[in-house]
Design a protein around this motif. Structure first.
Motif, PDB file in Angstrom:
ATOM      1  N   LEU A 112       2.546  12.702   2.466  1.00  0.00           N
ATOM      2  CA  LEU A 112       2.663  11.247   2.603  1.00  0.00           C
ATOM      3  C   LEU A 112       3.822  10.718   1.763  1.00  0.00           C
ATOM      4  CD1 LEU A 112      -1.109  10.158   2.490  1.00  0.00           C
ATOM      5  CD2 LEU A 112       0.369  10.307   4.496  1.00  0.00           C
ATOM      6  N   ARG A 113       3.919  11.168   0.517  1.00  0.00           N
ATOM      7  CA  ARG A 113       4.987  10.691  -0.375  1.00  0.00           C
ATOM      8  C   ARG A 113       6.361  11.089   0.152  1.00  0.00           C
ATOM      9  NH1 ARG A 113       5.516  12.349  -5.658  1.00  0.00           N
ATOM     10  NH2 ARG A 113       6.636  10.398  -6.039  1.00  0.00           N
ATOM     11  N   ASN A 116       4.943   5.591  -5.096  1.00  0.00           N
ATOM     12  CA  ASN A 116       5.179   5.544  -6.546  1.00  0.00           C
ATOM     13  C   ASN A 116       4.003   6.062  -7.360  1.00  0.00           C
ATOM     14  OD1 ASN A 116       7.711   4.316  -6.097  1.00  0.00           O
ATOM     15  ND2 ASN A 116       6.735   2.314  -5.880  1.00  0.00           N
ATOM     16  N   GLU A 117       2.930   6.460  -6.652  1.00  0.00           N
ATOM     17  CA  GLU A 117       1.729   6.971  -7.316  1.00  0.00           C
ATOM     18  C   GLU A 117       1.172   5.973  -8.328  1.00  0.00           C
ATOM     19  OE1 GLU A 117       3.404  10.881  -8.569  1.00  0.00           O
ATOM     20  OE2 GLU A 117       1.786  11.695  -7.324  1.00  0.00           O
ATOM     21  N   THR A 118       1.062   4.727  -7.886  1.00  0.00           N
ATOM     22  CA  THR A 118       0.531   3.662  -8.728  1.00  0.00           C
ATOM     23  C   THR A 118      -0.744   3.111  -8.117  1.00  0.00           C
ATOM     24  OG1 THR A 118       1.894   2.030  -7.570  1.00  0.00           O
ATOM     25  CG2 THR A 118       2.815   3.014  -9.580  1.00  0.00           C
ATOM     26  N   GLU A 119      -1.486   2.383  -8.925  1.00  0.00           N
ATOM     27  CA  GLU A 119      -2.688   1.735  -8.429  1.00  0.00           C
ATOM     28  C   GLU A 119      -2.304   0.589  -7.509  1.00  0.00           C
ATOM     29  OE1 GLU A 119      -5.934   2.446  -8.860  1.00  0.00           O
ATOM     30  OE2 GLU A 119      -5.297   4.299  -9.871  1.00  0.00           O
ATOM     31  N   TYR A 120      -3.102   0.407  -6.480  1.00  0.00           N
ATOM     32  CA  TYR A 120      -2.850  -0.714  -5.561  1.00  0.00           C
ATOM     33  C   TYR A 120      -3.787  -1.852  -5.894  1.00  0.00           C
ATOM     34  CZ  TYR A 120      -3.023  -3.566  -1.357  1.00  0.00           C
ATOM     35  OH  TYR A 120      -3.024  -4.627  -0.499  1.00  0.00           O
ATOM     36  N   ASP A 121      -3.200  -3.017  -6.133  1.00  0.00           N
ATOM     37  CA  ASP A 121      -3.974  -4.216  -6.419  1.00  0.00           C
ATOM     38  C   ASP A 121      -4.332  -4.871  -5.093  1.00  0.00           C
ATOM     39  OD1 ASP A 121      -5.205  -6.349  -7.547  1.00  0.00           O
ATOM     40  OD2 ASP A 121      -3.363  -7.385  -8.173  1.00  0.00           O
ATOM     41  N   LYS A 122      -5.539  -4.580  -4.635  1.00  0.00           N
ATOM     42  CA  LYS A 122      -5.961  -5.045  -3.313  1.00  0.00           C
ATOM     43  C   LYS A 122      -5.927  -6.560  -3.206  1.00  0.00           C
ATOM     44  CE  LYS A 122      -9.847  -4.857  -0.067  1.00  0.00           C
ATOM     45  NZ  LYS A 122     -11.240  -4.407   0.140  1.00  0.00           N
ATOM     46  N   LYS A 123      -5.357  -7.030  -2.102  1.00  0.00           N
ATOM     47  CA  LYS A 123      -5.297  -8.468  -1.855  1.00  0.00           C
ATOM     48  C   LYS A 123      -6.671  -8.980  -1.432  1.00  0.00           C
ATOM     49  CE  LYS A 123      -0.438  -8.724  -0.410  1.00  0.00           C
ATOM     50  NZ  LYS A 123      -0.008  -9.716  -1.392  1.00  0.00           N
ATOM     51  N   VAL A 145       0.841  -1.199   0.000  1.00  0.00           N
ATOM     52  CA  VAL A 145       0.000   0.000   0.000  1.00  0.00           C
ATOM     53  C   VAL A 145       0.877   1.249   0.000  1.00  0.00           C
ATOM     54  CG1 VAL A 145      -1.583   1.378   1.405  1.00  0.00           C
ATOM     55  CG2 VAL A 145      -2.032  -1.050   1.069  1.00  0.00           C
ATOM     56  N   LEU A 146       1.870   1.267   0.884  1.00  0.00           N
ATOM     57  CA  LEU A 146       2.737   2.438   0.981  1.00  0.00           C
ATOM     58  C   LEU A 146       3.583   2.613  -0.271  1.00  0.00           C
ATOM     59  CD1 LEU A 146       3.856   2.249   4.723  1.00  0.00           C
ATOM     60  CD2 LEU A 146       2.004   3.584   3.709  1.00  0.00           C
TER      61      LEU A 146
END
Length: 696
Positions: A493-494, A404-411, A398-399
């Protein structure tokens, strides 16, 4: 137990009792005073004191005490009776508001680090109304702070209360930025897991080292230790189970939420874990828990050992500090929720913790620094002395997506498959746990695993509250002045993750490779107490604690002196005990056995010249050589203790004890332990590890 609900808190002047015993108006004024932090009017205090006295007398109490936590690491109390003369030779039972809110113990005989001279005796205790009064051993105990005549804090409770006010103030600022106006108070909560050993009292009484030092200074390993891993979570033996049952009841009477008990890794080692509560109450409760563990043990012919390393060769004992932060509306601010990537408030508090742990690694390390804990940290049974954080795969990903300002592929949750269809179906967590990490995220809290078993939890939680409050203040200052909150939050945050991600490590903290990697990352590795403690009075840390009014600079420097002196005193006591045991017990016993071997050899030769005496000759030669070496090393140790007195500066003295005295102590022990394994049992003067670890 059929009446557990009646037993629980029965010895506590808690909220339910106050509602019953106090007039409604007085109760409301007291609660308001606690909520707002305002001083209690003396007239109100008089009514509260009288009700508290009447309640205590109903339970057979005749005395009261201000119960406080000086810098000794244990609690202190001075008992006064309720009796007051009437003038006709009779007495009445009285307890005034003045006696409730203030006491005057002698401040000169407690550790003060130079704050108090011997002739400057006056000190004050002041009632902490946020912590309930309770009855212990037939005495009404009133939790108090302890300060000097000049107002300097001489205890552990005062700075803890200050730190709680500080984190409350800064956390509320953050919550207001997210539009949350409902929350009136933010509190930190703690659940300290307590590890301990139980040994038979008759055996304990024969060991000077256990009596004087709390740990064995000598002792060869038993044939069996913890290598079979059969003690951990194993069946609790009847004698231990009876002790645990008795202990639970005593703790429950005091409103202490004792929840979990089990066998720990090492033989004779166990653990008690409470349900979390507010940090101030948890600190008080843990002090009471340690005291009651020892008292209850004596009823069962046992002794409870709280030293971090009572026995060499098996795991020592720690105290895992489960820390979180919550609101008065029941929201855990470290709960990521179902979608942590879409939970900016959680991410901000998480990043605050990450930055705080990275910026103040030194403070977290030194907050757990003691002579006893030095035996554990980095010994592959406890976290290393290097501070790092475990977040787990899911949160780390998540972090990374934030950074990296990318989409998070939720587990997605995955059902556990164990190959037995009759078992109930359940989903496994999206990340594993890491038992080697010093500071691990465990779902909705952080488990600070570096604490030693005998340590007051107040110190580490003062540090945690303060360092995180400091970062929250930085965040609030930046975000409150931002033109666009969402953009500023995103950038904050970044930036935080980029600058502080070095502190995150999800691997094996016991591995040698991690020590090398941590060094490359620029993380501190403060291996011992004398190496860690000077950071307490660094300019950075003095600035931190004085800025937030947790400590004055004088209070910090005095605590530095106390902690350094405590380390040196502990090693000195151990070394003196070692010398005493060697000269008065071990060497005389070994030489007696040598004499028997010599007498046996002579008797055999007299009986028949054909008898061989190689066994006696070899063993006598070996034992004699060991005795000579042991005597020389003990004399060397004795001499070093004289030289230690020449070191008047506390840091120099502590380093001398670490580098010189303790090093020779290890050599003395090695020789004595080899003597033990070569000496007949009936000649060895002390109970062995086999007896101590397997007799209960």
């Amino acid at each position: 137990m059929s009446h557990l609900s009646e037993l629980f808190g029965s010895m506590v002047f808690n909220d339910a009792v106050m509602k019953e015993k106090l007039p409604h108006a007085t109760y409301k004024l007291l609660k308001k005073s606690i909520a707002t932090g305002q001083s209690l009017d003396l007239n109100v205090a008089n009514i509260v004191a009288n009700a508290m006295k009447d309640w205590a007398i109903e339970k057979g109490v005749t005395h009261f005490t201000h119960w406080f936590q000086p810098m000794t690491g244990v609690t202190a109390e001075k008992h006064d009776s309720f009796i007051s003369p009437t003038g006709d030779g009779q007495v009445i039972m009285e307890f005034s508001g003045k006696e409730l809110v203030k006491g005057e113990p002698d401040a000169s005989s407690f550790p003060s680090g130079g704050l108090r001279a011997t002739f400057e005796a006056r000190g004050y205790t002041a009632w902490d109304p946020t912590s309930y009064a309770f009855i212990k051993d037939g005495t009404l105990c009133i939790p108090t702070i302890f300060c000097s005549y000049g107002g300097e804090a001489l205890d552990k409770k005062t700075p803890l209360l200050r730190s709680q006010e500080t984190i409350n103030k800064q956390a509320l600022r953050i919550l207001r930025l997210f539009g949350n106006e409902e929350v009136k108070e933010v509190v930190t909560t703690v659940g300290p897991e307590q590890e301990y050993f139980l040994v038979d009292k008759e055996l304990y009484d024969q060991r000077k080292d256990l009596i004087f030092c709390g740990r064995t200074l000598f002792g060869a390993k038993a044939p069996k230790g913890q290598e079979l891993e059969d003690h951990y979570f194993g069946t609790i033996k009847p004698r231990v189970a009876a002790y645990m049952k008795d202990l639970d009841e005593e703790l429950w009477k005091l409103g202490i939420l004792a929840k979990t008990e089990h066998n720990e890794v090492a033989p004779a080692q166990h653990e008690l874990a409470p349900i979390f509560t507010t940090t101030n109450a948890a600190s008080d409760h843990n002090q009471l828990t340690m005291e009651l563990m020892k008292k209850v043990a004596t009823r069962h012919g046992l002794v409870c050992l709280l030293h971090e390393k009572p026995f060499a060769g098996v795991n020592g004992s720690g105290k895992h500090n489960n820390w979180s932060i919550s609101t008065d509306t029941g929201v855990n601010l470290l709960d990521p929720g179902k979608s942590p990537r879409e939970n900016p408030q959680f991410l901000l508090f998480l990043c605050a913790v990450i930055q705080a742990v990275d910026d103040y690694q030194d403070m977290l390390r030194l907050s757990v620094a003691t002579a006893g804990n030095d035996h554990r940290l980095g010994a592959n049974e406890a976290p290393p002395a290097i501070v790092s954080m475990f977040l787990g795969d899911e949160l780390t990903e998540v972090l990374e997506s934030v950074l990296n300002e990318t989409e998070y592929d939720k587990k997605e949750k995955i059902n556990m498959e164990v190959g037995v269809h009759v078992l109930p179906r359940f989903s496994k967590d999206t990340t594993d746990r890491n038992r080697t990490s010093p500071f691990a995220f465990t779902g909705n809290k952080f488990e600070f695993r570096m604490l030693g078993s005998s340590l007051s939890v107040a110190g580490p939680n003062i540090v945690l509250n303060t360092i995180i409050a400091d970062v929250l203040e930085q965040f609030a200052d930046e975000l409150e002045t931002a033109d666009d909150f969402k953009t500023a939050l995103h950038d904050l945050l970044r930036r935080t993750l980029k600058e502080h991600k070095r502190i995150i490590f999800n691997g094996n903290n016991y591995a040698d490779e991690w020590v090398e990697e941590a060094d490359r990352r620029g993380l501190l590795n403060l291996k011992s107490t004398p190496e860690a403690l000077p950071y307490f009075v660094s300019e950075k840390n003095i600035s931190l604690f004085t800025k937030h009014n947790i400590f004055t600079e004088i209070e910090m420097r005095s605590r530095y002196e106390i902690m350094m002196e405590s380390y040196s005193k502990q090693i000195n006591i151990e070394a003196l005990t070692m010398v005493d045991m060697v000269k008065k017990d071990i060497l005389p016993s070994a030489t007696s056995y040598i004499k028997e071997l010599c007498d046996t050899a002579v008797a055999k030769k007299q009986f028949t010249p054909l008898a061989t005496c190689s066994f006696e000759e070899i063993l006598v030669t070996k034992l004699s050589s060991l005795c000579d070496q042991l005597y020389k090393k003990t004399e060397e140790l004795d001499g070093l203790l004289l030289h230690a007195k020449e070191h008047t500066e506390v840091c120099d003295c502590a380093m001398f004890y670490k580098n010189e005295v303790f090093a020779v102590m290890q050599q003395v022990r090695g020789l004595a332990d080899e003597l033990e394994v070569n000496t007949a049992k009936q000649y060895w003067p002390y109970p062995t590890y086999s007896e101590l670890l397997f007799s209960v």
